[in-house]
Design an enzyme around this catalytic site. Structure first.
Site, PDB file in Angstrom:
ATOM      1  N   GLU A 286      25.190  28.396  56.427  1.00 35.02           N
ATOM      2  CA  GLU A 286      24.181  29.243  55.630  1.00 35.02           C
ATOM      3  C   GLU A 286      23.298  28.971  54.705  1.00 35.02           C
ATOM      4  O   GLU A 286      21.779  29.492  54.964  1.00 35.02           O
ATOM      5  CB  GLU A 286      25.192  29.693  54.628  1.00 35.02           C
ATOM      6  CG  GLU A 286      25.723  31.355  53.956  1.00 35.02           C
ATOM      7  CD  GLU A 286      26.852  31.272  52.652  1.00 35.02           C
ATOM      8  OE1 GLU A 286      27.480  31.957  53.295  1.00 35.02           O
ATOM      9  OE2 GLU A 286      27.043  30.550  52.103  1.00 35.02           O
ATOM     10  N   HIS A 315      42.208  17.634  73.489  1.00 38.27           N
ATOM     11  CA  HIS A 315      42.997  18.124  74.545  1.00 38.27           C
ATOM     12  C   HIS A 315      42.057  19.948  74.649  1.00 38.27           C
ATOM     13  O   HIS A 315      43.129  20.717  74.767  1.00 38.27           O
ATOM     14  CB  HIS A 315      44.393  17.866  74.450  1.00 38.27           C
ATOM     15  CG  HIS A 315      44.050  16.296  74.708  1.00 38.27           C
ATOM     16  ND1 HIS A 315      44.634  15.597  75.666  1.00 38.27           N
ATOM     17  CD2 HIS A 315      44.059  15.636  73.337  1.00 38.27           C
ATOM     18  CE1 HIS A 315      45.073  14.015  75.461  1.00 38.27           C
ATOM     19  NE2 HIS A 315      44.534  13.840  74.837  1.00 38.27           N
ATOM     20  N   LYS A 429      27.460  43.067  53.148  1.00 39.60           N
ATOM     21  CA  LYS A 429      27.371  43.639  51.741  1.00 39.60           C
ATOM     22  C   LYS A 429      27.735  45.050  51.306  1.00 39.60           C
ATOM     23  O   LYS A 429      28.070  45.499  51.799  1.00 39.60           O
ATOM     24  CB  LYS A 429      27.240  42.227  51.280  1.00 39.60           C
ATOM     25  CG  LYS A 429      27.919  40.855  50.114  1.00 39.60           C
ATOM     26  CD  LYS A 429      27.774  40.488  49.053  1.00 39.60           C
ATOM     27  CE  LYS A 429      27.993  39.327  49.408  1.00 39.60           C
ATOM     28  NZ  LYS A 429      27.038  38.902  48.179  1.00 39.60           N
TER      29      LYS A 429
HETATM   30  O1  PA5 Z   1      27.783  29.864  48.960  1.00 43.34           O
HETATM   31  C1  PA5 Z   1      27.123  30.182  48.975  1.00 43.34           C
HETATM   32  O2  PA5 Z   1      26.640  30.774  47.954  1.00 43.34           O
HETATM   33  C2  PA5 Z   1      28.616  31.912  49.340  1.00 43.34           C
HETATM   34  O3  PA5 Z   1      29.253  31.286  50.352  1.00 43.34           O
HETATM   35  C3  PA5 Z   1      29.828  31.984  47.929  1.00 43.34           C
HETATM   36  O4  PA5 Z   1      30.311  30.804  47.532  1.00 43.34           O
HETATM   37  C4  PA5 Z   1      30.469  33.102  48.283  1.00 43.34           C
HETATM   38  O5  PA5 Z   1      29.513  33.730  48.440  1.00 43.34           O
HETATM   39  C5  PA5 Z   1      31.680  33.200  47.127  1.00 43.34           C
HETATM   40  O6  PA5 Z   1      30.487  33.655  46.088  1.00 43.34           O
HETATM   41  P1  PA5 Z   1      31.324  33.495  44.483  1.00 43.34           P
HETATM   42  O7  PA5 Z   1      31.426  32.456  43.809  1.00 43.34           O
HETATM   43  O8  PA5 Z   1      29.863  34.325  44.157  1.00 43.34           O
HETATM   44  O9  PA5 Z   1      32.133  34.786  44.533  1.00 43.34           O
END
Ligand code: PA5
Length: 443
Positions: A286, A315, A429
């Site tokens: 990410e 394996h 989203k």
């Molecule tokens: O790294 C990030 O920002 C995301 O993976 C968030 O942690 C994830 O989308 C969850 O978001 P939130 O804590 O606002 O629910």
């Protein structure tokens, strides 16, 4: 004599002299020059307070708040149900899997990382909500997977304990000021923990987000921050050539920009570190998978992370790594000393296939498996490196997490991208909101 780093990084099999494809020792000076500049920039950003996660090891006040609240919750309840997704889920899972002391602390269950009704029903069927606390974690306070699961669990909880008493069961970890969850928490009078505003989800494992569930599980969380602090101290003190996280980033960057290895495999040889791989996978994917650089130019950068596990995946995956495309950099994690050991018995001294392993400690076998795999990869021209920690403890788990966070930040600098946002998550989203009929969204 200089202090031995908590994490040592053996990258001797990362170069072409040993590994065939990729970059060579001759490229190292240029790489170190770039890393020196990255180090300076990260130190500047740290001093300016522009990279929030660098302040994690100094968060003594938050730590005490977490420990105090966890101690109270542990006294009151038997089970903690952690509700979160992504950065609000994977860090706690990794820490608890690695470090939960057996027979101590709360039974910690996780939900909200999916909207699978079967999974949620199974949890509800196996937990006594009268003896459970809910830790809903969402920085934005608005994420559908955990928030929908929370609304359901809250409803069931109220049916069991009543509206008035249910608030005592809920701890909301969210933004200190804004968001849907903050509003709900204030309306209901839930106990809350703040997620630091300047630390993004996937960099927040060592904040209230991961530390509170871990403390409830009985993990001595102070050690996690101590380990992170050691890695930070070393990063600040050492030149680039002595910095494990920088060298890790530099080697991955050089291989990637030369068009060779764009797949990053993390392969701990320890079952307890299995979920650390999943946590790293999110951090790397990410943070580094970005369409635009910081100047708006389209770059389509990213290194695809794979979470593997040694020796299990020898394996399942190693055939591909040894003989498939030359697109992977493999990093092993080696644990110096396991928390316990066992030996193979010797019931068949006359049967060679069983006798050769008689008396061997399992720790010796797993170390040999890593070493053998590393050598085989190198001989097949596959660059690989090994991070070694002396043991699995709060200190080393905190150190590993901080190591990878610094390495990810350094990769962001090298690739000239914003490693802290995730615009590519938004489109899906918005489509989902439209499909579910949320006001203001259209397909
Ligand atoms: O790294 C990030 O920002 C995301 O993976 C968030 O942690 C994830 O989308 C969850 O978001 P939130 O804590 O606002 O629910």
């Amino acid at each position: 004599m200089p202090k031995k780093p908590l994490i040592t990084y053996d990258h001797s099999l990362m170069f072409a002299a040993h590994s065939g494809e990729g970059f060579s020792q001759d490229d190292a000076p240029e790489m170190l020059r770039k890393l020196g500049a990255v180090r300076q920039e990260l130190l500047r950003l740290k001093a300016a307070g522009e990279i929030g996660f660098f302040s994690i090891p100094d968060a003594g006040r938050e730590l005490r708040r977490v420990e105090t609240l966890a101690a109270a919750v542990r006294k009151e309840f038997k089970t903690l149900i952690v509700i979160g997704i992504g950065g609000s889920d994977l860090g706690a899972r990794a820490i608890i899997r690695a470090l939960k002391p057996s027979g101590r602390g709360m039974d910690v269950r996780f939900i909200g990382a999916n909207t699978d009704p079967e999974e949620i029903a199974a949890l509800l069927g196996s937990v006594d909500l009268r003896r459970a606390a809910l830790n809903i974690i969402s920085k934005s306070g608005d994420t559908i997977e955990p928030m929908s699961a929370f609304l359901l669990l809250r409803d069931r909880l109220i049916k069991r304990v009543g509206q008035r008493r249910h608030a005592r069961h809920v701890i909301a970890t969210t933004d200190a000021e804004k968001g849907t969850l903050r509003r709900i928490a204030e309306t209901e009078g839930y106990r809350t923990l703040p997620v630091p505003a300047d630390i993004g989800g996937r960099f927040s494992a060592l904040t209230t987000v991961g530390l509170f569930p871990a403390a409830c599980a009985g993990v001595p969380v102070k050690g996690l921050l101590a380990g992170a602090g050691e890695v930070l101290k070393e990063f600040v003190a050492e030149p680039a050539s002595g910095s494990g996280p920088l060298i890790f980033a530099g080697l991955h960057y050089e291989a990637y920009v030369r068009g060779f290895q764009h797949v990053t495999v993390l392969m701990p040889y320890a079952e307890a570190l299995r979920d650390l791989g999943a946590w790293f996978r999110q951090l790397w994917a990410e943070s580094l998978g970005k369409k635009h650089d910081r100047h708006g130019k389209v770059v389509y950068h990213g290194l695809t992370p794979i979470a593997a596990l040694g020796a299990t995946d020898q394996h399942s995956q190693i055939q591909l790594y040894n003989e498939g495309p030359f697109d992977k950099l493999v990093t092993f994690i080696e644990v110096g000393k396991f928390r316990g050991d066992l030996r193979v018995p010797n019931p068949y001294p006359d049967i060679e296939g069983a006798a050769y392993m008689a008396g061997l400690p399992f720790s010796r076998i797993i170390h040999a498996e890593r070493e053998a795999t590393a050598l085989a990869l190198a001989r097949n021209g596959r660059p690989n490196g090994t991070l070694t920690v002396p043991d699995i403890s709060p200190r080393t788990v905190g150190a590993l997490m901080f190591f990878f966070q610094i390495a990810t930040a350094a990769m962001g600098e090298l690739l000239d991208i914003n490693a802290y946002d995730q615009p590519g998550v938004e489109e899906g989203k918005k489509n989902m909101y439209a499909i579910l009929g949320r006001t203001g969204y259209n397909l």
